[in-house]
Motif scaffolding. Structure first.
Motif, short mmCIF file in Angstrom:
data_model
loop_
_atom_site.label_atom_id
_atom_site.label_comp_id
_atom_site.label_asym_id
_atom_site.label_seq_id
_atom_site.Cartn_x
_atom_site.Cartn_y
_atom_site.Cartn_z
N PRO A 1 31.43 78.01 1.65
CA PRO A 1 30.34 78.99 1.46
C PRO A 1 30.51 80.24 2.32
N ASP A 2 29.47 81.05 2.41
CA ASP A 2 29.45 82.27 3.24
C ASP A 2 30.45 83.31 2.77
N GLY A 3 30.74 83.34 1.47
CA GLY A 3 31.60 84.38 0.92
C GLY A 3 33.03 84.34 1.38
N SER A 4 33.53 83.15 1.77
CA SER A 4 34.92 83.05 2.26
C SER A 4 35.94 82.97 1.14
N VAL A 5 35.49 82.80 -0.13
CA VAL A 5 36.39 82.69 -1.28
C VAL A 5 36.46 84.03 -2.00
N THR A 6 37.69 84.55 -2.17
CA THR A 6 37.90 85.81 -2.88
C THR A 6 38.86 85.56 -4.04
N VAL A 7 38.42 85.88 -5.26
CA VAL A 7 39.27 85.72 -6.43
C VAL A 7 40.20 86.93 -6.54
N LEU A 8 41.51 86.68 -6.49
CA LEU A 8 42.49 87.77 -6.55
C LEU A 8 42.82 88.14 -7.99
N LYS A 9 43.03 87.15 -8.85
CA LYS A 9 43.30 87.45 -10.25
C LYS A 9 43.10 86.20 -11.09
N THR A 10 42.85 86.42 -12.38
CA THR A 10 42.67 85.33 -13.34
C THR A 10 43.40 85.69 -14.62
N SER B 1 39.31 80.73 5.62
CA SER B 1 39.57 79.69 6.61
C SER B 1 40.96 79.07 6.48
N ASN B 2 41.70 79.44 5.43
CA ASN B 2 43.06 78.92 5.19
C ASN B 2 43.14 77.39 5.28
N PRO B 3 42.38 76.68 4.44
CA PRO B 3 42.45 75.21 4.47
C PRO B 3 43.79 74.72 3.92
N SER B 4 44.06 73.43 4.11
CA SER B 4 45.28 72.86 3.55
C SER B 4 45.13 72.75 2.04
N VAL B 5 46.27 72.66 1.35
CA VAL B 5 46.24 72.57 -0.10
C VAL B 5 45.57 71.26 -0.54
N GLU B 6 45.67 70.21 0.31
CA GLU B 6 45.01 68.94 -0.01
C GLU B 6 43.49 69.09 0.02
N ASP B 7 42.98 69.91 0.97
CA ASP B 7 41.54 70.14 1.05
C ASP B 7 41.03 70.89 -0.18
N VAL B 8 41.83 71.87 -0.65
CA VAL B 8 41.43 72.62 -1.84
C VAL B 8 41.43 71.70 -3.06
N ARG B 9 42.44 70.84 -3.14
CA ARG B 9 42.46 69.89 -4.26
C ARG B 9 41.24 68.98 -4.21
N ASN C 1 35.16 78.17 -9.75
CA ASN C 1 34.63 79.06 -8.71
C ASN C 1 33.39 78.48 -8.04
N ALA C 2 32.55 77.82 -8.84
CA ALA C 2 31.35 77.20 -8.28
C ALA C 2 31.72 76.08 -7.31
N ALA C 3 32.76 75.28 -7.67
CA ALA C 3 33.19 74.19 -6.79
C ALA C 3 33.78 74.74 -5.48
N LEU C 4 34.52 75.84 -5.57
CA LEU C 4 35.10 76.45 -4.36
C LEU C 4 34.01 77.05 -3.46
N GLU C 5 33.06 77.73 -4.07
CA GLU C 5 31.98 78.34 -3.29
C GLU C 5 31.10 77.29 -2.62
N LYS C 6 30.97 76.14 -3.27
CA LYS C 6 30.21 75.05 -2.67
C LYS C 6 30.94 74.46 -1.46
N ALA C 7 32.28 74.32 -1.60
CA ALA C 7 33.07 73.75 -0.50
C ALA C 7 33.29 74.75 0.63
#
Length: 307
Positions: free
Chosen positions: A108-117, A52-60, A100-106
């Motif tokens: 949902p529906d599999g929109s979060v993809t981890v590229l690298k850690t 969904s490309n949220p703003s960086v403030e929303d991710v924070r 990852n749990a916090a991102l998936e909660k905010a």
């Protein structure tokens, strides 16, 4: 006769003021330390893509429940991703699971993809801090070489002292107000070094010109006249730049906000040091300067011819 402001009378008080501020800053560094960001600390780096490309403030905001997290955007367009950093003294993958749990909660529906850690250890974080200091020292060394070629040694040394002064003032304010020190702060210091040396070179050019043309009794008069000639230029340049920087400070947040704060301190310090610190040092070194030698201070004397 051009108007001449007696700047030289303020050289000693200005040096004392700078000394006090720097000493207070050093005391704060020794007692409270510098508030290093996670750029200079061991910890995890994770890059994620959110459809969904949220703003960086929303991710924070989504990660507000996780302490010590920094988020910034990387890439553009389809390559847009979010870099998440969290300080951690030792490897602890549970913190990544929490993120990852916090991102998936905010989202949902599999929109979060981890590229690298990745995990950055103490050695790498200390290496980054050392390289940052080395970068600052190398920059000043190059400027000193340039100034020595263009001017005489005392002018070059005065310019470098002004740059060291500006750097110490910025670090002092960062320590006093415990503003987070990050790689963005390094960029701010380098920006101010470039800005300050430009202002100083303009003043030194006018000093070099006035040495050869003014009829004066001592070198302080040359300095006072040169500073008076360039004062309006210094003020206008600083004020117009401050308009843009203050706008960044007021209307942004996060690392850009801290970057703008450091620039505000640096801009004021750069203008101040060019007028009082650099000029004051040169005036002190040339206190025994005699007017009759001023004409040849920067030029070779013509060979005498006997008739």
């Amino acid at each position: 006769m051009k108007k001449r402001i007696q700047f030289s009378k303020a050289f000693v008080p200005a040096a004392i003021l700078s000394f006090v501020v720097i000493v207070v800053g050093i005391i704060n560094i020794c007692t409270r330390g510098i508030n290093f960001s996670i750029d200079f600390k061991p910890g995890y780096i994770e890059e994620v893509k959110i459809s969904s490309n949220p703003s960086v403030e929303d991710v924070r905001a989504a990660l507000s429940g996780v302490s010590g997290v920094a988020v910034k955007m990387v890439g553009t367009g389809e390559a847009l991703a979010y870099q998440i950093r969290v300080g951690e003294d030792k490897s602890n993958e549970a913190i990544i699971d929490t993120i990852n749990a916090a991102l998936e909660k905010a989202y949902p529906d599999g929109s979060v993809t981890v590229l690298k850690t990745d995990f950055i250890g103490n050695q790498l974080s200390h290496s980054l801090a050392f390289q940052s200091v080395l970068l600052l020292v190398g920059t000043m060394l190059c400027i000193w070489i340039y100034s020595s070629i263009r001017f005489r040694w005392d002018f070059a040394l005065g310019a470098i002292i002004a740059l060291i002064h500006d750097s110490l003032i910025m670090f002092s304010f960062l320590a006093i107000f415990q503003v987070e020190f990050s790689t963005t702060s390094i960029a701010a210091v380098l920006t101010i070094i470039g800005y300050s040396i430009n202002d100083t070179v303009v003043i030194l050019d006018r000093v070099r010109e006035n040495i050869q043309t003014l009829e004066v009794k001592n070198f302080k008069e040359v300095i006072d006249q040169s500073l008076s000639d360039t004062l309006s230029r210094s003020i206008i340049t600083t004020v117009t730049t401050l308009f843009a920087v203050v706008s960044l400070y007021v209307f942004t947040s996060g690392t850009i906000h801290d970057f703008a704060w450091a620039l505000i301190i640096g801009l004021l310090s750069g203008c101040y040091s060019s007028v009082f610190i650099s000029s004051g040092f040169i005036s002190f070194v040339r206190k025994n300067w005699k007017p009759e030698f001023g004409l040849h201070a920067f030029t070779k004397p013509e060979p005498k011819t006997d008739f």
